[in-house]
Design a protein around this motif. Structure first.
Motif, mmCIF file in Angstrom:
data_model
loop_
_atom_site.group_PDB
_atom_site.id
_atom_site.type_symbol
_atom_site.label_atom_id
_atom_site.label_comp_id
_atom_site.label_asym_id
_atom_site.label_seq_id
_atom_site.Cartn_x
_atom_site.Cartn_y
_atom_site.Cartn_z
ATOM 1 N N LYS A 1 0.786 -1.189 0.068
ATOM 2 C CA LYS A 1 0.028 -0.078 0.015
ATOM 3 C C LYS A 1 0.744 1.495 0.022
ATOM 4 C CE LYS A 1 -3.548 2.480 2.570
ATOM 5 N NZ LYS A 1 -4.347 2.493 3.726
ATOM 6 N N SER A 2 1.900 1.600 0.676
ATOM 7 C CA SER A 2 2.740 2.470 0.771
ATOM 8 C C SER A 2 3.536 2.645 -0.352
ATOM 9 C CB SER A 2 3.617 2.561 2.045
ATOM 10 O OG SER A 2 3.049 2.355 3.372
ATOM 11 N N LEU A 3 3.931 1.613 -1.224
ATOM 12 C CA LEU A 3 4.824 1.644 -2.499
ATOM 13 C C LEU A 3 3.704 2.017 -3.350
ATOM 14 C CD1 LEU A 3 7.302 1.610 -4.015
ATOM 15 C CD2 LEU A 3 6.705 -0.991 -4.092
ATOM 16 N N THR A 4 2.489 1.665 -3.324
ATOM 17 C CA THR A 4 1.462 2.106 -4.367
ATOM 18 C C THR A 4 1.370 3.552 -4.316
ATOM 19 O OG1 THR A 4 0.611 -0.099 -4.375
ATOM 20 C CG2 THR A 4 -0.742 1.817 -5.184
ATOM 21 N N GLN A 5 0.924 4.160 -3.100
ATOM 22 C CA GLN A 5 0.709 5.337 -2.850
ATOM 23 C C GLN A 5 1.937 6.362 -3.249
ATOM 24 O OE1 GLN A 5 -0.478 5.258 1.395
ATOM 25 N NE2 GLN A 5 -2.523 4.853 0.979
ATOM 26 N N ALA A 6 3.177 5.956 -2.696
ATOM 27 C CA ALA A 6 4.182 6.835 -2.847
ATOM 28 C C ALA A 6 4.533 6.889 -4.519
ATOM 29 C CB ALA A 6 5.548 6.190 -2.558
ATOM 30 N N LEU A 7 4.393 5.822 -5.331
ATOM 31 C CA LEU A 7 4.481 5.804 -6.672
ATOM 32 C C LEU A 7 3.469 6.523 -7.173
ATOM 33 C CD1 LEU A 7 5.550 1.908 -7.401
ATOM 34 C CD2 LEU A 7 7.042 4.215 -7.688
ATOM 35 N N ARG A 8 2.192 6.235 -6.902
ATOM 36 C CA ARG A 8 1.208 7.448 -7.716
ATOM 37 C C ARG A 8 1.532 8.736 -7.335
ATOM 38 N NH1 ARG A 8 -4.001 3.705 -5.922
ATOM 39 N NH2 ARG A 8 -3.904 2.375 -7.406
ATOM 40 N N GLN A 9 1.890 9.209 -6.183
ATOM 41 C CA GLN A 9 2.267 10.656 -5.924
ATOM 42 C C GLN A 9 3.499 11.034 -6.676
ATOM 43 O OE1 GLN A 9 0.785 12.860 -3.416
ATOM 44 N NE2 GLN A 9 1.725 14.198 -4.740
ATOM 45 N N LEU A 10 4.351 10.185 -6.606
ATOM 46 C CA LEU A 10 5.552 10.571 -7.785
ATOM 47 C C LEU A 10 5.180 10.642 -9.243
ATOM 48 C CD1 LEU A 10 8.503 8.283 -5.778
ATOM 49 C CD2 LEU A 10 8.302 10.824 -5.971
ATOM 50 N N GLU A 11 4.279 9.912 -9.472
ATOM 51 C CA GLU A 11 3.921 10.215 -10.731
ATOM 52 C C GLU A 11 3.092 11.423 -11.069
ATOM 53 O OE1 GLU A 11 1.334 7.443 -14.387
ATOM 54 O OE2 GLU A 11 1.408 6.620 -12.118
ATOM 55 N N ARG A 12 2.291 11.504 -10.294
ATOM 56 C CA ARG A 12 1.347 12.588 -10.392
ATOM 57 C C ARG A 12 2.201 14.011 -10.318
ATOM 58 N NH1 ARG A 12 -1.462 15.899 -6.148
ATOM 59 N NH2 ARG A 12 -3.221 17.002 -6.967
ATOM 60 N N ASP A 13 3.475 14.095 -9.417
ATOM 61 C CA ASP A 13 4.181 15.282 -9.339
ATOM 62 C C ASP A 13 5.199 15.343 -10.304
ATOM 63 O OD1 ASP A 13 2.709 16.177 -7.347
ATOM 64 O OD2 ASP A 13 4.004 15.133 -5.888
ATOM 65 N N GLY A 14 5.199 14.307 -11.416
ATOM 66 C CA GLY A 14 6.120 14.370 -12.400
ATOM 67 C C GLY A 14 7.716 13.837 -12.209
ATOM 68 N N PHE A 15 7.684 13.004 -11.309
ATOM 69 C CA PHE A 15 9.253 12.404 -10.907
ATOM 70 C C PHE A 15 9.284 11.250 -11.648
ATOM 71 C CE2 PHE A 15 8.399 15.440 -7.574
ATOM 72 C CZ PHE A 15 9.458 15.655 -7.173
ATOM 73 N N VAL A 16 8.097 10.358 -11.948
ATOM 74 C CA VAL A 16 8.147 8.879 -12.331
ATOM 75 C C VAL A 16 7.035 8.754 -13.471
ATOM 76 C CG1 VAL A 16 7.712 6.532 -11.521
ATOM 77 C CG2 VAL A 16 8.842 8.015 -10.000
ATOM 78 N N ASN A 17 7.847 7.944 -14.471
ATOM 79 C CA ASN A 17 6.758 7.497 -15.511
ATOM 80 C C ASN A 17 6.510 6.131 -15.127
ATOM 81 O OD1 ASN A 17 6.436 9.855 -17.204
ATOM 82 N ND2 ASN A 17 8.553 9.173 -18.224
ATOM 83 N N ARG A 18 5.279 5.761 -15.517
ATOM 84 C CA ARG A 18 4.528 4.419 -15.258
ATOM 85 C C ARG A 18 4.425 3.942 -16.557
ATOM 86 N NH1 ARG A 18 -0.362 1.764 -14.898
ATOM 87 N NH2 ARG A 18 -0.463 0.071 -13.333
ATOM 88 N N THR A 19 4.878 2.904 -17.040
ATOM 89 C CA THR A 19 4.657 2.194 -18.473
ATOM 90 C C THR A 19 4.100 0.821 -18.131
ATOM 91 O OG1 THR A 19 6.485 3.499 -19.352
ATOM 92 C CG2 THR A 19 5.628 1.529 -20.782
ATOM 93 N N GLN A 20 2.753 0.796 -18.759
ATOM 94 C CA GLN A 20 2.345 -0.624 -18.664
ATOM 95 C C GLN A 20 2.476 -1.549 -20.053
ATOM 96 O OE1 GLN A 20 -1.599 -0.651 -16.782
ATOM 97 N NE2 GLN A 20 -1.878 -2.875 -17.331
ATOM 98 N N PHE A 21 3.044 -2.610 -20.036
ATOM 99 C CA PHE A 21 3.185 -3.528 -21.213
ATOM 100 C C PHE A 21 1.965 -4.393 -21.248
ATOM 101 C CE2 PHE A 21 7.167 -1.993 -19.828
ATOM 102 C CZ PHE A 21 8.017 -1.109 -21.037
ATOM 103 N N PRO A 22 1.515 -4.587 -22.488
ATOM 104 C CA PRO A 22 0.292 -5.462 -22.796
ATOM 105 C C PRO A 22 0.918 -6.953 -22.785
ATOM 106 C CG PRO A 22 1.030 -4.497 -24.947
ATOM 107 C CD PRO A 22 1.952 -3.899 -23.774
ATOM 108 N N THR A 23 1.385 -7.548 -21.669
ATOM 109 C CA THR A 23 1.842 -9.016 -21.761
ATOM 110 C C THR A 23 0.899 -9.754 -20.762
ATOM 111 O OG1 THR A 23 3.412 -8.308 -20.063
ATOM 112 C CG2 THR A 23 4.320 -8.355 -22.257
ATOM 113 N N ILE A 24 1.057 -11.086 -20.694
ATOM 114 C CA ILE A 24 0.514 -11.675 -19.465
ATOM 115 C C ILE A 24 1.511 -12.750 -18.929
ATOM 116 C CG2 ILE A 24 -1.025 -13.843 -19.450
ATOM 117 C CD1 ILE A 24 -2.319 -12.856 -21.865
#
Length: 142
Positions: free
Chosen positions: A61-84
């Motif tokens: 939960k803490s990692l998810t929240q921190a990554l969302r905040q960092l993405e929102r503030d422009g520090f981190v990019n989240r890239t989702q790949f269409p794999t299984i």
């Protein structure tokens, strides 16, 4: 040091003013997890599980929240790949890279000065208790 009432008219910010939005940026940068997450991404993008293993003790939960905040503030990019199964990578943006340099220095300072800080804490914790202020029987000046 005095603060100017409102630096926005001059195109700047003053973190010492309670209404300055830069305080919110300091909240993010000063977060325990930000100080660890951002430098962990310096060398290469990492997957969520890799980050979680690297940051011993962080909850999902803490990692998810921190990554969302960092993405929102422009520090981190989240890239989702269409794999299984789905693969998601987290990488620093140019802004995140600039913050990583600063935060790596803070992390290094903490590690390099740990013994001195622990010694100071031990000395503080073992000193005799100070009398309450003002000392009993002391009359305050009118």
């Amino acid at each position: 040091m005095d603060t100017i009432a409102d630096l926005r008219q001059f195109g700047g910010a003053d973190v010492y003013l309670r209404s300055c939005p830069s305080r919110g940026v300091l909240d993010v940068i000063g977060s325990k997890w930000t100080v660890l997450i951002v430098p962990a991404l310096i060398d290469r993008p990492l997957r969520f599980g890799e980050l979680r293993r690297r940051l011993d003790g962080i909850t999902q939960k803490s990692l998810t929240q921190a990554l969302r905040q960092l993405e929102r503030d422009g520090f981190v990019n989240r890239t989702q790949f269409p794999t299984i199964p789905p693969r998601v990578d987290y990488a620093l943006t140019p802004l995140g890279r600039r913050a990583a340099d600063l935060l790596s220095s803070i992390r290094d300072w903490a590690q390099d000065n740990l013994v001195e800080v622990l010694t100071a804490r031990a000395a503080y914790d073992t000193r005799p208790a100070e009398p309450p202020f003002p000392p009993p029987g002391h009359a305050e000046a009118p």
